[in-house]
Design an enzyme around this catalytic site. Structure first.
Site, PDB file in Angstrom:
ATOM      1  N   GLU A 100       0.836  -1.206   0.000  1.00  0.00           N
ATOM      2  CA  GLU A 100       0.000   0.000   0.000  1.00  0.00           C
ATOM      3  C   GLU A 100       0.872   1.258   0.000  1.00  0.00           C
ATOM      4  O   GLU A 100       0.629   2.210  -0.744  1.00  0.00           O
ATOM      5  CB  GLU A 100      -0.901   0.036   1.243  1.00  0.00           C
TER       6      GLU A 100
ATOM      7  N   GLY B  65       5.721  -1.827  14.949  1.00  0.00           N
ATOM      8  CA  GLY B  65       4.941  -0.831  14.214  1.00  0.00           C
ATOM      9  C   GLY B  65       3.909  -0.123  15.080  1.00  0.00           C
ATOM     10  O   GLY B  65       3.858   1.115  15.131  1.00  0.00           O
ATOM     11  N   ARG B  66       3.117  -0.888  15.811  1.00  0.00           N
ATOM     12  CA  ARG B  66       2.031  -0.278  16.606  1.00  0.00           C
ATOM     13  C   ARG B  66       2.551   0.426  17.852  1.00  0.00           C
ATOM     14  O   ARG B  66       1.793   1.070  18.571  1.00  0.00           O
ATOM     15  CB  ARG B  66       0.993  -1.336  16.956  1.00  0.00           C
TER      16      ARG B  66
ATOM     17  N   GLU C  43      -3.819  -6.410  17.814  1.00  0.00           N
ATOM     18  CA  GLU C  43      -2.679  -7.022  17.121  1.00  0.00           C
ATOM     19  C   GLU C  43      -1.695  -7.591  18.152  1.00  0.00           C
ATOM     20  O   GLU C  43      -1.018  -8.573  17.896  1.00  0.00           O
ATOM     21  CB  GLU C  43      -1.979  -5.972  16.233  1.00  0.00           C
TER      22      GLU C  43
ATOM     23  N   HIS D  22     -25.617   8.850  21.100  1.00  0.00           N
ATOM     24  CA  HIS D  22     -26.712   9.017  20.154  1.00  0.00           C
ATOM     25  C   HIS D  22     -26.652   7.951  19.078  1.00  0.00           C
ATOM     26  O   HIS D  22     -27.251   8.098  18.010  1.00  0.00           O
ATOM     27  CB  HIS D  22     -26.649  10.415  19.544  1.00  0.00           C
TER      28      HIS D  22
HETATM   29  C1  G6Q Z   1       2.252  -3.148  13.492  1.00  0.00           C
HETATM   30  C2  G6Q Z   1       2.232  -3.997  12.320  1.00  0.00           C
HETATM   31  C3  G6Q Z   1       1.689  -3.355  11.051  1.00  0.00           C
HETATM   32  C4  G6Q Z   1       2.706  -2.489  10.316  1.00  0.00           C
HETATM   33  C5  G6Q Z   1       2.163  -2.177   8.915  1.00  0.00           C
HETATM   34  C6  G6Q Z   1       3.090  -1.282   8.135  1.00  0.00           C
HETATM   35  O1  G6Q Z   1       2.686  -3.457  14.567  1.00  0.00           O
HETATM   36  O2  G6Q Z   1       3.467  -4.566  12.134  1.00  0.00           O
HETATM   37  O3  G6Q Z   1       0.521  -2.626  11.277  1.00  0.00           O
HETATM   38  O4  G6Q Z   1       2.952  -1.316  11.031  1.00  0.00           O
HETATM   39  O5  G6Q Z   1       1.939  -3.369   8.223  1.00  0.00           O
HETATM   40  O6  G6Q Z   1       4.345  -1.855   8.034  1.00  0.00           O
HETATM   41  P1  G6Q Z   1       5.568  -1.047   7.500  1.00  0.00           P
HETATM   42  O7  G6Q Z   1       5.842   0.079   8.433  1.00  0.00           O
HETATM   43  O8  G6Q Z   1       6.690  -2.030   7.428  1.00  0.00           O
HETATM   44  O9  G6Q Z   1       5.183  -0.531   6.138  1.00  0.00           O
END
Ligand code: G6Q
Length: 515
Positions: A201, A252-253, A339, A370
């Site tokens: 993406e 990532g999160r 996650e 609401h």
């Molecule tokens: C989070 C996941 C996932 C990740 C995305 C984007 O903990 O690993 O949400 O952040 O898939 O990944 P990239 O930063 O590698 O593009």
């Protein structure tokens, strides 16, 4: 294993408190834990001191303090024993160990130093581009989008004048097109954020926006910034105005306080504004490390969640901020929690025989009142709620209408909901009966300033980590999102004409050719 623990067996024999009978003003006054600028009000949870004591025994039996210390010191926590796994430290806390005397040691200290290097680069970069750009577009998805986006929205009250930030995450071309429609590309900085540097993406959207820049006669190199893992396919400083780094020990999160959130938040709030968020997060990191178990705010929240999930059997949790600024905060927490703790095996690879992470959802109040509150009050499922509220709004201006301010109206609704859910209402008309006993708690702070925002983020990160420690699961990997990615690539091959390899995908694709 969780289900074999002494404290779990004890808790299994305990009965939920009947709030319809026991919810009193004295209970509200007494059942509060305060610290680090927050009050956690939990009188409307179905617990009593006996249950709370047993929950703390569970915390001790699960060695949560030792595990939190190990995590913040850089021990390898992201692993499944005996099986191939990510095998990494979990050091998002080191990203914000940037104040006073550095607290981290060993691995964590090295991580904090790397973070400091990136922060210095960010400070210099923001100075260099000052006044040159009016808009910033962050391209990223999942952890590279949700946290930074939630924080940017939450911090908008403190944003510098004349700057705007935008996010493109979805590969849906409408997402990029709708953002591109409202910016002047000449004055736009584009931050491509991908830890792996290989997310479909994000790379697609990068090309999408680049193409538009080129069409407008601009050189993407003067506008594009990369935030990525060192050595990733995106790590090519020649192609970017600047490159910032993150590392595999920041999930990532959990990355909003790394450069993943740093560039966009620094641009919007100024470098000092971003530091304020880090300061708040660091204070909460220290709070969980240094408090004794009974003073630890995220731990209490985690334990109440475990009571609701494992002993009362609730499957979902609604997190409802009574703060419009936290509009996308629950969406971030949804990823953070689901996650991290949506796992069915423990840390040794065994399938668990107990429930782990609940479904997390929610929208700000009073708007939710609401909409979905009907089901929350009178539906057949009981849904525990976590409310978040602030004594003051972010802006100085408020207005008294009919003798109360808007903030007072907001808070009246918050407290009224907590009481109504707990106590319910008897009525001869069955349609007007509220069964009550719908557990909820309120996290209350003074004002959602930048420091409080950082602390709130860290509060939830640690709540999730504690629950993972107690369930003995790995809260730091995300294998569950891989299968769909692999199959999407197989279907893309079908679009390219490589037939015969994936009949299930072909079956779906045939509908694209039908009227
Ligand atoms: C989070 C996941 C996932 C990740 C995305 C984007 O903990 O690993 O949400 O952040 O898939 O990944 P990239 O930063 O590698 O593009």
């Amino acid at each position: 294993m969780f289900s074999e623990m002494k404290s779990v067996k004890k808790l299994q024999k305990m009965k939920a408190v009947d709030l319809k009978r026991e919810f009193t003003d004295q209970r509200i006054r007494e059942m509060v834990l305060s610290g680090s600028g927050f009050h956690l009000l939990y009188a409307a949870e179905q617990v009593n001191s006996e249950i709370i004591n047993a929950l703390y025994e569970l915390a001790e039996e699960s060695q949560v303090a030792k595990k939190m210390k190990a995590m913040q010191e850089g021990e390898i926590m992201n692993k499944i024993d005996g099986f191939p796994s990510e095998n990494r430290s979990v050091l998002h806390t080191a990203m914000r160990d940037q104040f006073d005397h550095r607290q981290s040691r060993g691995e964590a200290k090295l991580a904090a130093e790397l973070a400091e290097r990136e922060l210095k680069k960010l400070e210099a970069f923001l100075e260099k581009i000052d006044g040159k750009f009016t808009d910033l577009i962050q391209i990223g998805i999942g952890g590279s989008d949700l946290g930074p986006r939630a924080l940017s929205i939450a911090a908008a009250a403190f944003q510098k004048p004349n700057v705007k930030v935008h996010f493109i995450s979805n590969v849906d071309p409408d997402d990029a097109n709708s953002v591109l429609k409202c910016v002047d590309l000449k004055k736009t900085l584009v931050v491509v954020v991908s830890k792996s540097g290989s997310t479909l993406e994000t790379l697609t959207n990068e090309e999408f926006v680049k193409e538009r820049m080129i069409q407008s006669g601009l050189n993407p190199k003067d506008h594009f910034v990369a935030v990525t893992g060192e050595g990733s396919p995106l790590d090519d400083p020649k192609k970017y105005l600047a490159s910032f780094y993150m590392w595999d020990f920041v999930g990532g999160r959990y990355s909003a306080t790394s450069m993943v959130g740093g560039v966009v938040l620094g641009f919007a709030l100024g470098y000092q504004g971003f530091l304020e968020i880090l300061r708040g997060a660091h204070e909460m990191d220290q709070h969980v490390l240094k408090s004794d178990l009974r003073s630890n705010l995220p731990l209490l929240s985690a334990l109440l969640g475990i009571w609701n999930r494992n002993f009362l059997g609730f499957e979902t949790v609604a997190i409802i901020p009574y703060s419009q600024a936290l509009l996308r905060f629950t969406a971030h927490l949804q990823q953070l929690d689901m996650e991290s703790n949506g796992k069915h095996i423990d840390k040794t690879g065994k399938v668990v025989n107990y429930s782990t992470g609940p479904v997390i959802w929610g929208e700000p109040g009073t708007n939710g009142q609401h909409s979905f509150y009907q089901l929350i009050h009178q539906g057949t499922d009981r849904i525990p709620l976590e409310f978040i509220g602030f004594k003051k709004g972010q802006y100085p201006h408020d207005l008294k209408i009919q003798n109360t301010t808007s903030q007072q109206k907001l808070l009246s609704n918050l407290f009224a909901q907590s009481i109504a859910l707990a106590t319910g209402q008897e009525n001869e008309n069955p349609n007007k009966v509220f069964t009550g006993n719908r557990p909820n708690r309120i996290l209350l702070a003074e004002c959602l300033d930048l420091q409080t925002l950082g602390a709130l983020l860290s509060f939830y990160e640690h709540k999730v980590a504690y629950q993972g420690f107690i369930w003995n699961i790995n809260s730091f990997d995300q294998e569950g999102v891989q299968l769909g990615k692999v199959l999407a690539n197989k279907i893309l091959s079908l679009f390219k004409g490589e037939k015969g390899s994936f009949p299930l995908g072909e079956a779906y694709l045939q509908f694209l050719n039908e009227d």
